[in-house]
Each structure stands twice: as structure tokens, then as C-alpha cells.
Write a protein that holds these residues in place. Structure first.
Motif, mmCIF file in Angstrom:
data_model
loop_
_atom_site.group_PDB
_atom_site.id
_atom_site.type_symbol
_atom_site.label_atom_id
_atom_site.label_comp_id
_atom_site.label_asym_id
_atom_site.label_seq_id
_atom_site.Cartn_x
_atom_site.Cartn_y
_atom_site.Cartn_z
ATOM 1 N N CYS A 150 153.854 2.374 13.783
ATOM 2 C CA CYS A 150 154.520 1.456 14.627
ATOM 3 C C CYS A 150 154.778 0.129 13.963
ATOM 4 N N LEU A 196 156.045 -2.337 15.345
ATOM 5 C CA LEU A 196 155.825 -3.329 16.516
ATOM 6 C C LEU A 196 154.148 -3.693 16.719
ATOM 7 N N CYS A 242 156.144 5.281 20.841
ATOM 8 C CA CYS A 242 154.867 4.675 20.790
ATOM 9 C C CYS A 242 154.610 4.008 22.314
ATOM 10 N N CYS A 244 153.746 1.220 22.826
ATOM 11 C CA CYS A 244 154.266 -0.091 23.262
ATOM 12 C C CYS A 244 155.594 -0.275 23.571
ATOM 13 N N TRP A 299 158.181 1.288 21.296
ATOM 14 C CA TRP A 299 158.736 1.443 20.186
ATOM 15 C C TRP A 299 159.497 2.869 20.124
HETATM 16 ZN ZN LIG Z 1 153.547 0.532 19.153
#
Ligand SMILES: [Zn+2]
Ligand SMILES: [Zn+2]
Length: 439
Positions: A20, A22, A37, A39, A41
Motif C-alpha cells: 500500500c 499510503l 487496504c 487505511c 487505499w
Molecule cells: Zn494502506
């Protein structure tokens, strides 16, 4: 098909875990091969990757909320199946109430402009007349229905094969066939739901090259399902209100900013307008868009569901991804396709697209299907993303009847009465494509 995966389903290499960009976590593809993901993403090409500072913060908030909404949608679909898309009565009432408010506001602006013009004329206050006139013109151009290009009307007598297919679709979906069925040279596949009058079904010939007859019927089933039951009236009423508001705000901005050629006065004026007069309307549009989103997404999932009921999940998945690949080819490769067409002295652009796909190794087309089946969740979009639609479709394998076997390529359904193939129609559509104004 118990191991449903977009990649293995079409016989190409399954996807590998990715890092990922990010948060740095290793993200394995989900059971369908999509990346998601924790988070936020949503896989390679996600616009979240490029944001900075405040805009990144807003983008992440937007994604979080959109993810949450999509998760709920998919959960509801998994738990309640067909009844997942029925709307709460309180919600429907609120939607109708706010939509009505939107119509009232739009009507008031219209009346206000007319009043400014008339009062200005009576008082000989010409600046007032001019301002009122400009706004009235901007509003009218904003809400004037966009002219569609040329198209061929498919009648029952002229296109018996297509009509037989539509009859079958209508029967399976439980809806009537729109009175007007138009064949267009481009890539639309839509049902035009006007506030009044009958529905118009548009079938873009450039969407068909990778579809089978069953795949095309699946998409037709989706479109006809949009025009089914009483919710279509709610959908029209609420959708038209959002459209009107959007067109007025952005039509005015475009009208003002569009005249800006190098001079900065009109663009300063545009910015000013944007943050003063138009601000309340933009806020109203924003709130209304968020409110209507649930209806709009539920409607789309319900149409997908109807198509899957009618022609099985596989046909739906193949057709959805097949249309995406064809659309991209139409817009990205049309120049080289035209050159090919001239070299081959062929009069049919659509036969050329089919030759193009026929020359590609099948795994490349499969790869394209998988690569184009992406989309990133955002509250800006009233529709579910393609991956979410595919997720919902894959979840029905085993639960809903499988797809029937295709019997012919989709374009053959355009064969006119008395002909053995669709060549004549395709040549006519090709002419419309390249000479949109003449005739
Ligand atoms: Zn992520
Ligand atoms: Zn739809």
C-alpha cells in the motif's frame, strides 16, 4: 463455481499482494482479486495516492464514509437478497419532501429572473433587464435537454430479432418494452427516463463487440429494470430534481467561466459568483445529493439483481466488463481503427472493432476486463463502483440460477428484417458516427 475470482474466472493469473503506497502495509487481493487496504487505499491508480495536505485529508474522510456506506450496502444485499433494496417509508417521504423543495427553489429562481426582466423594462432599468436576461438564458441552456446525436429508431417491423430479444427480456424482468428503442453509433446503453412521456431505450452499437446475445440481454434487463414498478416515479422525481439543481449551478458557472478567454475579469466574477450567489444552491445540491444517494445506489443494485435473476450472474459479469473494455477501445483506439477501416476499405466501424478484438490473444482481453473492473469509492458518485457491483454479482453464484448458453454474438441482434446480418445497419451507424451533422 465456488472459487469465484475475477482473474481466475476468466483464466488469467491471480493477482499478487501489493504494498500500500499510503501506509506501507502488504495488501493481499480480496477473494475477487480487488485490493482494499484497511487505511482506505483502493488499489493501483487510486486518486488518494496523489492528494496532499488538506485535500488528502478530505479525500480520506470521503473514502472512509463511502467505504462504510458500501460495506453496509453489500451486507444488506448478502443478508436480505432481493428485499435488501426496498426503501424505508420515512426515507422516501423525506426524499420527496426535499425534492419538492428543490423544484420550488428552481421555480422561484425562474420567476425571479422573469420578474427582474419585466420590472426592469417597466422602470427602464436596463442593467436589471440585462442581468435577469443573462441568468434566465443561463438557466434555460442549463436545463435544456442535451441533444443526443443521430440514431436509428428500431421498430417492431424493422428489427424483429432485437424486438424478440427485448420481449424475452421484458417477460423475464416483468416490465413493458419502451415505445422508443434507438440504436446509436456510440457507447451509450441507457434508458432515458423523462419526467413525462414514455421511456427511451438507447443501445450504443459500440458497446456490443465483446458481448454475446445473452450478455446483451442481461444489460437490457438491467436497463428495463430501472423502468419497473412504482419506484421509477420516485427515481424520476428525485433524480430530475438533482439534475436540475446541478445543471443550474454548473450551467451558470460554465456560462460565466466559459466566456473567460485570457481575460481575468469574468473568472474573478465567476469565483465571486461561486462563493456568493451560487453558494446556497451548491450547498442545497450537496445535501440533496447525499440524501438521494441511498435511493440511487439501491436502485442500481436492484437493477443489477433483476438482470442476474433474469440471465444469471456469469452473463451479467461478462457483459459489465465487456462493455467497459469496448468503451475504452472506442475512445482510446478510434483513430487507429479508422485507419484500419480505410485500409480494409470497409464501411463498418463496428466490424473493424470486432476484427481488432479478434486479433488480440484471449488472455489480453481477459486482462483488460480485470484491469478495467476498478473504481474508487467516493461520496461524489451516486452509483456503486464497478468492483462493488461485481462483488454483489459474484455473491449470487449458487444462490441464483446460472446463465443460459449464448447462441450468437450480440451485434447479430441488430439484424434488420429480411437481412442475414447487421452489416447494413452498421454501415449506416458508421456514417452517423463520422458525419454527425449531415442528413
Ligand atoms: Zn494502506
Ligand atoms: Zn443502471
Amino acid at each position: 463455481m465456488d472459487q469465484a475470482n475475477v482473474a481466475t474466472g476468466v483464466g488469467i493469473e491471480p493477482r499478487q499482494p501489493k504494498r500500500c503506497p499510503l501506509c506501507g502495509a502488504t495488501v493481499p487481493p480480496d477473494p475477487l482479486g480487488f485490493y482494499q487496504c484497511s487505511c482506505g487505499w483502493g488499489g493501483p491508480g487510486d486518486p488518494l495516492e496523489h492528494g496532499r495536505g488538506l485535500s488528502k485529508l478530505f479525500a480520506k474522510m470521503d473514502r472512509e464514509m463511502a467505504d462504510e456506506q458500501a460495506r453496509k450496502d453489500l451486507q444488506r444485499l448478502a443478508m436480505y437478497g432481493d428485499s435488501a433494496n426496498s426503501l424505508n417509508i420515512g426515507y422516501v417521504l423525506l426524499l420527496v419532501f426535499v425534492a419538492t423543495a428543490v423544484y420550488v427553489v428552481v421555480g422561484a429562481i425562474f420567476v425571479g429572473c422573469v420578474w427582474m426582466i419585466l420590472a426592469g423594462i417597466l422602470d427602464q432599468a436596463w442593467p436589471m433587464v440585462i442581468v435577469g436576461g443573462i441568468f434566465l438564458a443561463l438557466i434555460l441552456t442549463g436545463i435544456w435537454p442535451h441533444r443526443r446525436g443521430k440514431s436509428i429508431r428500431a421498430t417492431r417491423e424493422g428489427f424483429p430479432t432485437l424486438m424478440a430479444a427485448l420481449d424475452e427480456v421484458g417477460q423475464r424482468v416483468g416490465t413493458r418494452i419502451p415505445k422508443r428503442v434507438m440504436l446509436t453509433p456510440r457507447t451509450e446503453f441507457a434508458i432515458g427516463r423523462r419526467l413525462s412521456g414514455s421511456d427511451v431505450l438507447y443501445i450504443g452499437a459500440a458497446t456490443l463487440p465483446l458481448l454475446s446475445d445473452v450478455g446483451m440481454k442481461s444489460i437490457l434487463a438491467h436497463e428495463l429494470a430501472h423502468a419497473r414498478h412504482g419506484d421509477t416515479l420516485l427515481h424520476r422525481y428525485s433524480g430530475q430534481a438533482e439534475y436540475l439543481l446541478h445543471e443550474i449551478v454548473y450551467g451558470i458557472l460554465e456560462g460565466v467561466l466559459g466566456q473567460d478567454r485570457g481575460g481575468s475579469i469574468s473568472s474573478v466574477f465567476g469565483v465571486f459568483l461561486n462563493w456568493t450567489l451560487l453558494l446556497p444552491f451548491r450547498l442545497l445540491w450537496f445535501v440533496y445529493h447525499l440524501l438521494r444517494m441511498h435511493e440511487s445506489r439501491a436502485n442500481e443494485f436492484a437493477a443489477d439483481r433483476a438482470a442476474i435473476h433474469a440471465f444469471g450472474p456469469q452473463a451479467f459479469i461478462d457483459a459489465l466488463t465487456g462493455v467497459l473494455v469496448a468503451q475504452r477501445t472506442f475512445y482510446r483506439n478510434s483513430r487507429s481503427l479508422v485507419a484500419e477501416m480505410q485500409r480494409n476499405k470497409s464501411g463498418s466501424f463496428y466490424a473493424e472493432i470486432r476484427r481488432h478484438f479478434g486479433a488480440l490473444p484471449p488472455h489480453i482481453i481477459s486482462q483488460l476486463r480485470v484491469d478495467l473492473a476498478k473504481g474508487f469509492r467516493t461520496l461524489a458518485n451516486g452509483h456503486p463502483t464497478t468492483p462493488d457491483r461485481l462483488r454483489a454479482a459474484y455473491a449470487t453464484f449458487g444462490a441464483l440460477p446460472p446463465s443460459p448458453a449464448p447462441t450468437m454474438p450480440a451485434y447479430m441482434l441488430l439484424t434488420p428484417a429480411g437481412a442475414t446480418d447487421a452489416e447494413a445497419v452498421e454501415i449506416e451507424l458508421t456514417k452517423m458516427l463520422f458525419n454527425p451533422k449531415k442528413k
